[in-house]
Design a protein around this motif. Structure first.
Motif, mmCIF file in Angstrom:
data_model
loop_
_atom_site.group_PDB
_atom_site.id
_atom_site.type_symbol
_atom_site.label_atom_id
_atom_site.label_comp_id
_atom_site.label_asym_id
_atom_site.label_seq_id
_atom_site.Cartn_x
_atom_site.Cartn_y
_atom_site.Cartn_z
ATOM 1 N N CYS A 193 -6.470 -4.948 5.556
ATOM 2 C CA CYS A 193 -7.815 -5.303 5.565
ATOM 3 C C CYS A 193 -8.643 -4.030 5.409
ATOM 4 O O CYS A 193 -9.643 -3.902 5.115
ATOM 5 N N SER A 194 -7.911 -2.966 6.173
ATOM 6 C CA SER A 194 -8.505 -1.674 5.872
ATOM 7 C C SER A 194 -8.339 -0.894 4.447
ATOM 8 O O SER A 194 -9.473 -0.334 4.092
ATOM 9 N N TYR A 195 -7.257 -1.059 4.158
ATOM 10 C CA TYR A 195 -6.975 -0.073 2.966
ATOM 11 C C TYR A 195 -6.202 -0.891 1.678
ATOM 12 O O TYR A 195 -6.048 -0.303 0.594
ATOM 13 N N CYS A 235 -5.521 -9.711 4.499
ATOM 14 C CA CYS A 235 -4.347 -10.399 5.101
ATOM 15 C C CYS A 235 -4.472 -11.877 5.076
ATOM 16 O O CYS A 235 -5.345 -12.481 4.945
ATOM 17 N N PRO A 236 -3.273 -12.525 5.016
ATOM 18 C CA PRO A 236 -3.412 -13.971 4.948
ATOM 19 C C PRO A 236 -4.055 -14.770 6.011
ATOM 20 O O PRO A 236 -4.916 -15.912 5.717
ATOM 21 N N PRO A 237 -4.356 -14.337 7.151
ATOM 22 C CA PRO A 237 -4.899 -15.033 8.183
ATOM 23 C C PRO A 237 -6.744 -14.824 7.768
ATOM 24 O O PRO A 237 -7.212 -15.810 7.915
ATOM 25 N N THR A 290 -2.501 -4.027 -2.725
ATOM 26 C CA THR A 290 -2.182 -2.581 -3.034
ATOM 27 C C THR A 290 -2.838 -1.593 -1.968
ATOM 28 O O THR A 290 -4.015 -1.989 -1.928
ATOM 29 N N ILE A 291 -1.955 -1.050 -1.429
ATOM 30 C CA ILE A 291 -2.788 -0.243 -0.324
ATOM 31 C C ILE A 291 -2.782 1.268 -0.940
ATOM 32 O O ILE A 291 -1.881 1.876 -1.516
ATOM 33 N N THR A 292 -4.075 1.789 -0.504
ATOM 34 C CA THR A 292 -4.465 3.100 -0.917
ATOM 35 C C THR A 292 -4.528 3.834 0.098
ATOM 36 O O THR A 292 -5.324 3.467 1.101
ATOM 37 N N CYS A 293 -3.586 4.980 -0.062
ATOM 38 C CA CYS A 293 -3.955 5.951 1.400
ATOM 39 C C CYS A 293 -5.034 7.060 1.301
ATOM 40 O O CYS A 293 -5.185 7.457 0.125
ATOM 41 N N PRO A 294 -6.044 6.861 2.174
ATOM 42 C CA PRO A 294 -6.857 7.736 2.051
ATOM 43 C C PRO A 294 -6.832 9.196 2.331
ATOM 44 O O PRO A 294 -7.540 9.921 1.827
ATOM 45 N N PRO A 296 -5.427 0.304 11.228
ATOM 46 C CA PRO A 296 -6.549 -0.097 10.910
ATOM 47 C C PRO A 296 -7.833 0.465 11.169
ATOM 48 O O PRO A 296 -7.828 1.216 12.192
ATOM 49 N N LYS A 297 -8.742 0.386 10.572
ATOM 50 C CA LYS A 297 -10.094 1.045 10.987
ATOM 51 C C LYS A 297 -10.595 0.100 11.856
ATOM 52 O O LYS A 297 -10.528 -0.871 11.918
ATOM 53 N N PRO A 298 -11.627 0.700 12.772
ATOM 54 C CA PRO A 298 -12.310 0.053 13.705
ATOM 55 C C PRO A 298 -12.923 -1.221 13.157
ATOM 56 O O PRO A 298 -13.593 -1.014 11.978
#
Length: 88
Positions: free
Chosen positions: A69-71, A76-78, A26-30, A60-62
């Protein structure tokens, strides 16, 4: 959406050397706090994601390899497979 290809991964439970992956995040928009459940691809990373609620383009965040991975609630699978390289 922009996809970056990486090595394909097996999800077969018949292959005990490959762990099963959690492909839902689930992606959350900042910007607006909107949440959207997405299915992650196993052969690509999502570098850009347009929020369906407000239209803001996420990247992605730095230090992170993808928007999951950021939001996201699940990496992610890898990153779920220690032997695999994270998205580049």
């Amino acid at each position: 959406m922009t996809w970056i290809q990486h090595q394909d991964q097996s999800l077969s439970p018949a292959d005990p050397t490959k762990p099963l992956l959690d492909l839902t995040s689930t992606i959350t928009c900042p910007a607006c706090g909107g949440r959207s459940s997405e299915t992650m691809p196993t052969n690509a990373c999502l570098y850009f994601y347009d929020c369906p609620a407000c239209g803001v383009r996420l990247k992605p965040k730095p230090g992170d390899c993808c928007v999951f991975c950021s939001y996201g609630t699940t990496p992610c699978p890898p990153k779920q497979t220690p032997a695999e390289e994270p998205c580049q």
